[in-house]
Design an enzyme around this catalytic site. Structure first.
Site, short mmCIF file in Angstrom:
data_model
loop_
_atom_site.label_atom_id
_atom_site.label_comp_id
_atom_site.label_asym_id
_atom_site.label_seq_id
_atom_site.Cartn_x
_atom_site.Cartn_y
_atom_site.Cartn_z
CG PHE A 17 -2.05 1.25 1.74
CD1 PHE A 17 -2.39 1.73 0.90
CD2 PHE A 17 -1.65 1.86 3.00
CE1 PHE A 17 -2.51 2.98 1.29
CE2 PHE A 17 -1.77 2.70 3.44
CZ PHE A 17 -2.76 3.30 2.71
CG ASN A 38 7.54 -11.38 1.03
OD1 ASN A 38 7.37 -10.52 0.62
ND2 ASN A 38 8.31 -11.89 1.84
CG PHE A 40 3.03 -11.98 3.55
CD1 PHE A 40 2.91 -13.43 2.97
CD2 PHE A 40 2.98 -11.61 4.91
CE1 PHE A 40 2.42 -13.71 3.99
CE2 PHE A 40 2.34 -11.12 5.68
CZ PHE A 40 2.03 -13.19 5.27
CE LYS A 95 13.22 -16.91 11.42
NZ LYS A 95 12.58 -18.28 9.72
CE LYS A 109 29.90 -2.42 7.80
NZ LYS A 109 29.82 -3.77 8.39
CE1 TYR A 149 4.24 -4.19 11.71
CE2 TYR A 149 2.80 -2.48 13.67
CZ TYR A 149 3.50 -2.60 12.12
OH TYR A 149 2.96 -2.30 11.18
CE1 TYR A 163 23.60 -3.03 12.29
CE2 TYR A 163 25.17 -2.26 9.93
CZ TYR A 163 24.42 -3.25 10.44
OH TYR A 163 24.81 -4.94 10.41
P1 NAD Z 1 1.58 -3.67 3.09
O1 NAD Z 1 1.48 -5.05 3.59
O2 NAD Z 1 0.82 -2.96 1.94
O3 NAD Z 1 3.08 -3.29 2.31
C1 NAD Z 1 3.93 -4.23 2.88
C2 NAD Z 1 4.95 -4.55 1.90
O4 NAD Z 1 5.64 -5.80 2.22
C3 NAD Z 1 3.89 -5.74 0.93
O5 NAD Z 1 4.65 -5.41 -0.37
C4 NAD Z 1 5.01 -7.13 1.15
O6 NAD Z 1 4.52 -8.14 -0.11
C5 NAD Z 1 6.08 -6.62 1.55
N1 NAD Z 1 6.66 -7.96 2.06
C6 NAD Z 1 6.33 -8.12 3.21
N2 NAD Z 1 7.27 -9.34 3.46
C7 NAD Z 1 8.51 -8.71 3.18
C8 NAD Z 1 9.69 -9.56 2.96
N3 NAD Z 1 10.51 -10.26 3.70
N4 NAD Z 1 10.27 -9.15 1.83
C9 NAD Z 1 10.05 -8.30 1.03
N5 NAD Z 1 9.11 -7.83 0.64
C10 NAD Z 1 7.86 -8.06 2.09
O7 NAD Z 1 1.27 -2.54 4.58
P2 NAD Z 1 2.43 -1.02 4.30
O8 NAD Z 1 0.68 -0.23 5.39
O9 NAD Z 1 2.42 -0.53 3.36
O10 NAD Z 1 3.10 -1.12 5.05
C11 NAD Z 1 4.62 -0.50 4.75
C12 NAD Z 1 5.55 0.25 5.96
O11 NAD Z 1 4.61 1.24 6.45
C13 NAD Z 1 5.05 -1.16 7.01
O12 NAD Z 1 6.82 -1.12 7.21
C14 NAD Z 1 4.20 -0.83 8.16
O13 NAD Z 1 4.62 -1.41 8.80
C15 NAD Z 1 4.81 0.31 8.05
N6 NAD Z 1 3.73 1.24 8.80
C16 NAD Z 1 2.56 1.37 8.21
C17 NAD Z 1 1.30 1.83 8.60
C18 NAD Z 1 0.00 2.47 7.85
O14 NAD Z 1 -0.82 2.73 9.02
N7 NAD Z 1 0.15 1.39 6.90
C19 NAD Z 1 1.49 2.77 10.28
C20 NAD Z 1 2.41 2.38 10.42
C21 NAD Z 1 3.61 1.30 10.03
N1 UDP Z 2 24.39 -6.74 3.39
C1 UDP Z 2 23.22 -7.14 1.96
N2 UDP Z 2 24.03 -6.68 1.46
C2 UDP Z 2 24.88 -5.72 0.87
C3 UDP Z 2 25.45 -5.97 2.23
C4 UDP Z 2 25.16 -6.75 2.98
O1 UDP Z 2 22.36 -7.97 2.31
O2 UDP Z 2 25.80 -5.20 -0.10
C5 UDP Z 2 24.06 -8.14 4.04
C6 UDP Z 2 24.91 -9.49 4.79
O3 UDP Z 2 24.08 -10.19 4.56
C7 UDP Z 2 24.92 -9.41 6.10
C8 UDP Z 2 24.26 -7.77 6.84
O4 UDP Z 2 23.93 -7.55 5.20
O5 UDP Z 2 24.74 -9.90 6.90
C9 UDP Z 2 24.89 -6.78 7.89
O6 UDP Z 2 25.95 -6.38 7.04
P1 UDP Z 2 27.20 -6.13 7.54
O7 UDP Z 2 27.90 -5.46 6.92
O8 UDP Z 2 26.86 -5.32 9.29
O9 UDP Z 2 27.82 -7.19 8.96
P2 UDP Z 2 28.62 -8.08 8.45
O10 UDP Z 2 28.53 -8.77 6.98
O11 UDP Z 2 29.84 -8.05 8.78
O12 UDP Z 2 27.54 -9.14 9.00
#
Ligand code: NAD
Ligand code: UDP
Ligand code: UDP
Length: 316
Positions: A17, A38, A40, A95, A109, A149, A163
């Protein structure tokens, strides 16, 4: 950056969104945009209007895995945002917030990119301070159904500041309050989309609890403007900055407004309040006003009209 060189911007969660509106706005401002998602909760339909733009690129990728690309700025929005979706697989939610943040910070970085985290008002939990200021530390239940969350987002904030302290990264943390608008997922259970969809389908509007709990609703265009301003702010501005509309309404009042604006004759029914549902929430946006010169411009009725028009199209 030299004149004529386009800024390369990564938006994670770009098919969601908020992400889809942000990608649209960045392209309009002349950036090259890489959308990572992704799918989701995101949908290709949200970014369909951008696919023919030669400055737009989409990558299906999960941010819990490393990502090696060359970019100048990162907006880290990837994370399911509605209670239904973030509770569906709570471990994956944490995660996404924590490992996703580490990967985006590692990427920032290596590439020396500026990185912005989409944090949330949920870091304040069920607050005793009202309205919430950024220095309020919150009241979060670390064991409850919202914790995946809330605590994931809190840990991501910690990582952003570590960082910065440890590696001198240029970071920005936005604490986003309830935001609504076109392209919300119709089934994601958030209150604005639920009530509008229910009203348009002539179904009962489901108010949870007694409907006296409050929220403050920000229209998506205002929110995106706040994110862009925060990213453009000087390097010493790290946030956290609250971004939201400080006009508080009760959930029951919202139901009434939506019934009026849709002209629906749906009834309102009361359902049990979900666990840990905050009683009140409203941002203090003094900091955003002062350091970003930002405040929302779109009032609730105007924003709801745009949103209703969006949902009315495929539904009727
Ligand atoms: P949304 O669910 O529409 O968008 C989140 C997006 O992240 C989706 O497109 C989903 O597919 C993607 N996504 C989820 N897990 C992923 C992963 N592991 N790797 C790659 N993509 C992944 O929600 P939104 O409302 O657009 O929210 C966007 C951000 O703003 C979020 O981080 C949310 O926590 C934050 N936020 C939103 C609100 C709100 O009211 N809309 C309020 C507070 C914070
Ligand atoms: N990373 C990434 N893209 C980059 C550089 C790093 O996704 O271009 C990821 C990488 O997998 C690492 C994490 O970011 O685990 C954190 O990076 P950082 O350099 O802080 O830590 P380190 O590589 O020393 O674990
Ligand atoms: N809510 C409601 N009916 C619904 C969906 C939500 O009354 O169909 C309530 C919910 O209990 C909460 C408020 O509306 O008090 C906002 O819920 P939402 O899920 O949109 O966001 P959050 O709780 O994360 O602020």
């Amino acid at each position: 950056m030299g004149k004529g060189v386009r800024k390369r911007v990564l938006v994670t969660g770009g098919a969601g969104f908020l992400g889809s509106h942000l990608c649209t706005r960045l392209l309009r401002e002349g950036c090259d945009v890489l959308c990572v998602d992704n799918y989701f909760t995101g949908r290709r339909a949200n970014i369909l209007h951008l696919l023919d733009d030669p400055h737009f690129e989409v990558m299906r990728h999960d941010v819990t895995f490393p990502l090696y690309v060359e970019i100048d700025e990162i907006y880290n929005l990837a994370c399911p945002a509605s209670p239904i979706h973030y509770r569906f697989d709570p471990v994956q939610t944490t995660k996404t917030s924590v490992i996703g943040a580490i990967n985006m910070l590692g990427l920032a970085k290596r590439t020396k990119a500026k990185v912005l985290q989409a944090s949330t008002s949920e870091v304040y939990g069920d607050p005793e301070v009202h309205p919430q200021t950024e220095d309020y530390r919150g009241r979060v239940n670390p064991l409850g159904p919202r914790a995946c969350y809330d605590e994931g987002k809190r840990c991501a904030e910690t990582l952003f500041f570590d960082y910065r302290r440890q590696h001198g990264l240029r970071i920005k943390v936005a604490r986003i309050f309830n935001t609504y608008g076109p392209r919300m997922h119709p089934e994601d259970g958030r209150v604005v989309s639920n009530f509008i969809v229910q009203a348009l389908r002539r179904e009962q509007l489901t108010v949870f609890g007694d409907g006296r709990q409050t929220r403050a609703f920000c229209y998506v265009d205002d929110l995106i403007d706040g994110l862009i301003r925060l990213m453009a702010s000087p390097d010493d501005v790290t946030g956290p900055v609250n971004l939201g509309n400080p006009v508080e309404v009760r959930v029951a009042e919202l139901a009434e407004v939506i019934l009026r604006l849709t002209g629906s004759r749906s009834a309102i029914v009361y359902r049990p309040l979900p666990a840990d549902d905050p009683v009140q929430r409203c941002p203090d946006i003094s900091r955003a006003r002062e350091i970003l010169g930002w405040e929302p411009r779109v009032n609730l009725e105007e924003g709801l009209r745009h949103t209703i028009a969006y949902f009315a199209e495929p539904l009727t």
